[in-house]
Design a protein around this motif. Structure first.
Motif, PDB file in Angstrom:
ATOM      1  N   ARG A 250     -11.683 -10.303   6.821  1.00 56.90           N
ATOM      2  CA  ARG A 250     -12.586 -10.786   5.783  1.00 56.90           C
ATOM      3  C   ARG A 250     -12.178 -10.223   4.427  1.00 56.90           C
ATOM      4  O   ARG A 250     -12.647  -9.183   3.982  1.00 56.90           O
ATOM      5  CB  ARG A 250     -14.022 -10.369   6.114  1.00 56.90           C
ATOM      6  CG  ARG A 250     -14.613 -11.067   7.340  1.00 56.90           C
ATOM      7  CD  ARG A 250     -15.022 -12.485   7.011  1.00 56.90           C
ATOM      8  NE  ARG A 250     -15.929 -12.545   5.894  1.00 56.90           N
ATOM      9  CZ  ARG A 250     -17.251 -12.393   5.990  1.00 56.90           C
ATOM     10  NH1 ARG A 250     -17.808 -12.180   7.176  1.00 56.90           N
ATOM     11  NH2 ARG A 250     -18.014 -12.471   4.922  1.00 56.90           N
ATOM     12  N   LEU A 251     -11.302 -10.947   3.741  1.00 57.89           N
ATOM     13  CA  LEU A 251     -10.872 -10.500   2.415  1.00 57.89           C
ATOM     14  C   LEU A 251     -12.003 -10.514   1.403  1.00 57.89           C
ATOM     15  O   LEU A 251     -11.946  -9.821   0.383  1.00 57.89           O
ATOM     16  CB  LEU A 251      -9.712 -11.366   1.924  1.00 57.89           C
ATOM     17  CG  LEU A 251      -8.385 -11.209   2.672  1.00 57.89           C
ATOM     18  CD1 LEU A 251      -7.367 -12.213   2.148  1.00 57.89           C
ATOM     19  CD2 LEU A 251      -7.847  -9.790   2.533  1.00 57.89           C
ATOM     20  N   ASP A 252     -13.048 -11.307   1.665  1.00 53.49           N
ATOM     21  CA  ASP A 252     -14.162 -11.354   0.728  1.00 53.49           C
ATOM     22  C   ASP A 252     -14.973 -10.063   0.736  1.00 53.49           C
ATOM     23  O   ASP A 252     -15.868  -9.885  -0.102  1.00 53.49           O
ATOM     24  CB  ASP A 252     -15.060 -12.553   1.022  1.00 53.49           C
ATOM     25  CG  ASP A 252     -15.613 -12.576   2.441  1.00 53.49           C
ATOM     26  OD1 ASP A 252     -15.280 -11.662   3.231  1.00 53.49           O
ATOM     27  OD2 ASP A 252     -16.366 -13.508   2.769  1.00 53.49           O
ATOM     28  N   ARG A 259      -8.768  -7.475  -5.331  1.00 53.97           N
ATOM     29  CA  ARG A 259      -8.088  -8.734  -5.016  1.00 53.97           C
ATOM     30  C   ARG A 259      -7.218  -9.200  -6.178  1.00 53.97           C
ATOM     31  O   ARG A 259      -6.111  -9.694  -5.988  1.00 53.97           O
ATOM     32  CB  ARG A 259      -9.112  -9.797  -4.635  1.00 53.97           C
ATOM     33  CG  ARG A 259      -9.888  -9.469  -3.356  1.00 53.97           C
ATOM     34  CD  ARG A 259     -10.634 -10.663  -2.817  1.00 53.97           C
ATOM     35  NE  ARG A 259      -9.718 -11.667  -2.282  1.00 53.97           N
ATOM     36  CZ  ARG A 259     -10.117 -12.793  -1.712  1.00 53.97           C
ATOM     37  NH1 ARG A 259     -11.415 -13.078  -1.617  1.00 53.97           N
ATOM     38  NH2 ARG A 259      -9.237 -13.660  -1.239  1.00 53.97           N
ATOM     39  N   ASP A 260      -7.733  -9.018  -7.392  1.00 55.12           N
ATOM     40  CA  ASP A 260      -6.951  -9.409  -8.570  1.00 55.12           C
ATOM     41  C   ASP A 260      -5.693  -8.557  -8.702  1.00 55.12           C
ATOM     42  O   ASP A 260      -4.649  -9.039  -9.138  1.00 55.12           O
ATOM     43  CB  ASP A 260      -7.798  -9.278  -9.836  1.00 55.12           C
ATOM     44  CG  ASP A 260      -8.886 -10.337  -9.916  1.00 55.12           C
ATOM     45  OD1 ASP A 260      -8.793 -11.351  -9.208  1.00 55.12           O
ATOM     46  OD2 ASP A 260      -9.846 -10.122 -10.690  1.00 55.12           O
ATOM     47  N   ALA A 261      -5.802  -7.279  -8.347  1.00 53.09           N
ATOM     48  CA  ALA A 261      -4.660  -6.374  -8.481  1.00 53.09           C
ATOM     49  C   ALA A 261      -3.480  -6.840  -7.631  1.00 53.09           C
ATOM     50  O   ALA A 261      -2.313  -6.716  -8.029  1.00 53.09           O
ATOM     51  CB  ALA A 261      -5.061  -4.952  -8.093  1.00 53.09           C
ATOM     52  N   GLY A 268       0.215 -12.166  -2.261  1.00 56.30           N
ATOM     53  CA  GLY A 268      -0.593 -11.049  -2.731  1.00 56.30           C
ATOM     54  C   GLY A 268      -1.761 -10.759  -1.809  1.00 56.30           C
ATOM     55  O   GLY A 268      -1.998  -9.603  -1.424  1.00 56.30           O
ATOM     56  N   GLN A 269      -2.498 -11.791  -1.437  1.00 63.81           N
ATOM     57  CA  GLN A 269      -3.632 -11.587  -0.547  1.00 63.81           C
ATOM     58  C   GLN A 269      -3.165 -11.250   0.872  1.00 63.81           C
ATOM     59  O   GLN A 269      -3.864 -10.554   1.607  1.00 63.81           O
ATOM     60  CB  GLN A 269      -4.508 -12.832  -0.546  1.00 63.81           C
ATOM     61  CG  GLN A 269      -5.113 -13.162  -1.915  1.00 63.81           C
ATOM     62  CD  GLN A 269      -5.916 -12.016  -2.511  1.00 63.81           C
ATOM     63  OE1 GLN A 269      -6.984 -11.664  -2.018  1.00 63.81           O
ATOM     64  NE2 GLN A 269      -5.386 -11.416  -3.583  1.00 63.81           N
ATOM     65  N   LEU A 309       6.306 -10.528  -6.265  1.00 59.96           N
ATOM     66  CA  LEU A 309       6.637  -9.376  -5.436  1.00 59.96           C
ATOM     67  C   LEU A 309       6.206  -8.078  -6.090  1.00 59.96           C
ATOM     68  O   LEU A 309       5.600  -7.214  -5.446  1.00 59.96           O
ATOM     69  CB  LEU A 309       8.147  -9.352  -5.172  1.00 59.96           C
ATOM     70  CG  LEU A 309       8.693  -8.118  -4.454  1.00 59.96           C
ATOM     71  CD1 LEU A 309       8.125  -8.007  -3.052  1.00 59.96           C
ATOM     72  CD2 LEU A 309      10.223  -8.142  -4.415  1.00 59.96           C
ATOM     73  N   ASP A 310       6.515  -7.928  -7.367  1.00 59.20           N
ATOM     74  CA  ASP A 310       6.230  -6.686  -8.075  1.00 59.20           C
ATOM     75  C   ASP A 310       4.730  -6.383  -8.067  1.00 59.20           C
ATOM     76  O   ASP A 310       4.314  -5.246  -7.798  1.00 59.20           O
ATOM     77  CB  ASP A 310       6.740  -6.800  -9.511  1.00 59.20           C
ATOM     78  CG  ASP A 310       6.565  -5.517 -10.301  1.00 59.20           C
ATOM     79  OD1 ASP A 310       7.147  -4.484  -9.888  1.00 59.20           O
ATOM     80  OD2 ASP A 310       5.847  -5.536 -11.308  1.00 59.20           O
ATOM     81  N   ARG A 311       3.947  -7.386  -8.355  1.00 59.63           N
ATOM     82  CA  ARG A 311       2.501  -7.178  -8.425  1.00 59.63           C
ATOM     83  C   ARG A 311       1.922  -6.792  -7.073  1.00 59.63           C
ATOM     84  O   ARG A 311       1.160  -5.825  -6.953  1.00 59.63           O
ATOM     85  CB  ARG A 311       1.818  -8.448  -8.947  1.00 59.63           C
ATOM     86  CG  ARG A 311       0.322  -8.308  -9.126  1.00 59.63           C
ATOM     87  CD  ARG A 311      -0.236  -9.504  -9.856  1.00 59.63           C
ATOM     88  NE  ARG A 311      -1.644  -9.315 -10.187  1.00 59.63           N
ATOM     89  CZ  ARG A 311      -2.345 -10.134 -10.949  1.00 59.63           C
ATOM     90  NH1 ARG A 311      -1.765 -11.207 -11.476  1.00 59.63           N
ATOM     91  NH2 ARG A 311      -3.617  -9.898 -11.195  1.00 59.63           N
ATOM     92  N   ALA A 312       2.284  -7.545  -6.026  1.00 60.52           N
ATOM     93  CA  ALA A 312       1.702  -7.295  -4.711  1.00 60.52           C
ATOM     94  C   ALA A 312       2.237  -6.013  -4.081  1.00 60.52           C
ATOM     95  O   ALA A 312       1.472  -5.220  -3.515  1.00 60.52           O
ATOM     96  CB  ALA A 312       1.974  -8.486  -3.797  1.00 60.52           C
ATOM     97  N   PHE A 313       3.541  -5.788  -4.153  1.00 57.38           N
ATOM     98  CA  PHE A 313       4.162  -4.613  -3.539  1.00 57.38           C
ATOM     99  C   PHE A 313       3.649  -3.341  -4.218  1.00 57.38           C
ATOM    100  O   PHE A 313       3.278  -2.372  -3.540  1.00 57.38           O
ATOM    101  CB  PHE A 313       5.681  -4.742  -3.673  1.00 57.38           C
ATOM    102  CG  PHE A 313       6.498  -3.773  -2.850  1.00 57.38           C
ATOM    103  CD1 PHE A 313       5.921  -2.748  -2.124  1.00 57.38           C
ATOM    104  CD2 PHE A 313       7.891  -3.901  -2.816  1.00 57.38           C
ATOM    105  CE1 PHE A 313       6.706  -1.854  -1.374  1.00 57.38           C
ATOM    106  CE2 PHE A 313       8.672  -3.016  -2.077  1.00 57.38           C
ATOM    107  CZ  PHE A 313       8.076  -1.992  -1.367  1.00 57.38           C
ATOM    108  N   SER A 314       3.608  -3.319  -5.531  1.00 53.99           N
ATOM    109  CA  SER A 314       3.134  -2.114  -6.228  1.00 53.99           C
ATOM    110  C   SER A 314       1.647  -1.891  -5.981  1.00 53.99           C
ATOM    111  O   SER A 314       1.198  -0.748  -5.818  1.00 53.99           O
ATOM    112  CB  SER A 314       3.428  -2.205  -7.727  1.00 53.99           C
ATOM    113  OG  SER A 314       2.836  -3.344  -8.309  1.00 53.99           O
ATOM    114  N   ALA A 315       0.855  -2.977  -5.920  1.00 52.45           N
ATOM    115  CA  ALA A 315      -0.573  -2.831  -5.608  1.00 52.45           C
ATOM    116  C   ALA A 315      -0.765  -2.301  -4.195  1.00 52.45           C
ATOM    117  O   ALA A 315      -1.665  -1.489  -3.938  1.00 52.45           O
ATOM    118  CB  ALA A 315      -1.280  -4.173  -5.769  1.00 52.45           C
ATOM    119  N   LEU A 316       0.081  -2.755  -3.275  1.00 56.82           N
ATOM    120  CA  LEU A 316       0.001  -2.267  -1.898  1.00 56.82           C
ATOM    121  C   LEU A 316       0.266  -0.770  -1.842  1.00 56.82           C
ATOM    122  O   LEU A 316      -0.489  -0.013  -1.202  1.00 56.82           O
ATOM    123  CB  LEU A 316       1.011  -3.021  -1.033  1.00 56.82           C
ATOM    124  CG  LEU A 316       1.147  -2.566   0.422  1.00 56.82           C
ATOM    125  CD1 LEU A 316      -0.154  -2.737   1.174  1.00 56.82           C
ATOM    126  CD2 LEU A 316       2.280  -3.338   1.119  1.00 56.82           C
TER     127      LEU A 316
END
Length: 429
Positions: A250-252, A259-261, A268-269, A309-316
């Motif tokens: 449940r991502l919500d 989620r925006d990050a 990303g999600q 990639l940069d946004r999702a990987f760094s946020a992870l």
């Protein structure tokens, strides 16, 4: 599924018999892996960020500025002294102290299908042998048989090649696939986890008892592989219906800020979902970012993909760190091969397995370093060539699995987790 749903102890014991086949417990950790295991504070997880199509790693992790093969991208300094990466990866540049960049990957398979099979299993296709994916092997070694969540989850898989899933380990270790062919965020769901409101607890219990009886009748006179496939699928489905397990998807439940990050896109999600699953102890999660087959217009496409990639990987990495999970979660970023240093007539790059890069970050890895070296033109590996079996042996050792452990295959031949010639990259462990 309604939270009022309850199963009695008899129901769960009955269901526990579905799809449970005794696995081989022979073999144990090598000296190096055994030394690492006692230091674990929680069960480790692996998150594979799969760059489907073969990324131009010469434009990501191993740039050649000033050379004709280098293209227009520039290098930027990172948090690790002396380590430079693409200007289009500014978020990841802040995390290089936790990353080991392997710039000397060298393989021989230039076909998407065969190269994907090699990367996912550690072996090239060999006749009738049904090699399991690395995710299945990891799930078998460090997963918990009674866990509600599966040990191997594949999120938004790419389209290139095919692998065996659980292979000769059996269907219980095959991945739960989420968002296959996902076109939007609504596709990142597991369907049919919620029980219809008109079905009462008593009715559900009777249905489960009926299912168990049907399973016993079906088993009579049929082969073990057929029975195991049906039983393991049914057992996994029932376990996933429990509210605690279903809630993992449940991502919500996450804040808009989080989620925006990660980025409001499938990759990303998917990375956010991977964090939620790792947080709940799932041993192996794979998230794919498709589109790296850049035979044409390489630089514009790689720039756009790099931003995602940069946004999702760094946020992870940031999210794992903030939650105290980075030391126990190993993140691997790779594709099936790299792309030609020489730029073709369509401003693109073609398939190139001879020299490319992969990245390891987080748990079990000594970050802030580069392993190996390619030539000034990027055409060949000059220092410390690393093959796929070596990378798999490194991942296994980092999470406390002996890569030399054997499993009996479907042709009654013992097969090691990693190829017998594989050598872990000791300096990154």
């Amino acid at each position: 599924m309604a939270r009022s749903m309850k199963f009695g102890r008899r129901d769960w014991l009955r269901l526990a018999t579905l799809g449970t086949v005794a696995g081989s417990q022979s073999g144990w950790l090598s000296a190096l892996a055994a030394d690492a295991a006692p230091r674990r504070e929680r069960k480790r997880s692996v998150i594979l960020l799969w760059m489907n199509g073969g990324p131009a790693t010469i434009d990501l992790w191993d740039l050649k500025p000033g050379h004709a093969n280098g293209g227009p991208f520039q290098e930027i300094e990172t948090a690790a002294p002396g380590v430079k990466i693409s200007e289009h990866l500014p978020g990841l540049a802040r995390w290089t102290k936790d990353m080991a960049i392997v710039r000397s990957m060298s393989t021989k398979e230039g076909d998407h299908g065969r190269a994907t099979f090699l990367s996912m299993t550690g072996y090239v296709p060999q006749g009738a042998i049904q090699f399991p994916d690395v995710g299945a092997l990891v799930a078998k070694e460090i997963g918990e048989e009674a866990a509600d969540l599966p040990g191997f989850v594949r999120i938004a898989p790419g389209r290139n090649g095919s692998t065996s899933g659980g292979g000769f380990l059996g269907p219980r270790y095959s991945p739960l696939v989420i968002g296959e062919g996902a076109a939007g965020l609504d596709d990142l769901t597991v369907p049919d986890l919620k029980r219809p409101t008109e079905v009462s607890d008593a009715a559900q219990s009777r249905r489960l008892e009926l299912l168990a009886g049907l399973e016993r009748r079906f088993e009579a006179g049929r082969g073990n592989a057929v029975v195991e496939t049906i039983q393991s699928s049914a057992a996994r489905a029932v376990r996933l219906m429990r509210p605690e397990a279903a809630g993992a998807f449940r991502l919500d439940q996450e804040s808009d800020e989080v989620r925006d990050a990660f980025g409001r896109n499938v990759f990303g999600q998917g990375c956010l979902l991977a964090r939620r699953l790792a947080e709940r102890g799932v041993p192996f999660i794979e998230v794919a970012l498709d589109g790296w087959d850049t035979h044409q217009n390489n630089f514009e496409r790689v720039k756009d993909l790099s931003t995602t990639l940069d946004r999702a990987f760094s946020a992870l990495l940031n999210d794992l760190s903030q939650r105290g999970l980075l030391e126990s979660t190993l993140v691997v970023c790779q594709g099936e091969f790299g792309r030609t240093p020489k730029i073709n007539g369509n401003t693109g790059r073609d398939h190139w397995p001879a020299s490319w890069s992969a990245v390891l970050a987080g748990g079990g890895v000594k970050g802030g370093q580069v392993v190996g070296k390619t030539s000034a033109d990027g055409m060949k590996v000059e220092e410390q060539p690393i093959g796929i079996p070596d990378l798999i042996a490194t991942v296994c050792t980092a999470i406390g699995i002996d890569p030399k452990k054997q499993n009996i295959s479907n042709v009654s031949r013992p097969i090691r987790i990693a190829d017998p010639a594989a050598k872990p990259i000791l300096e990154v462990l």
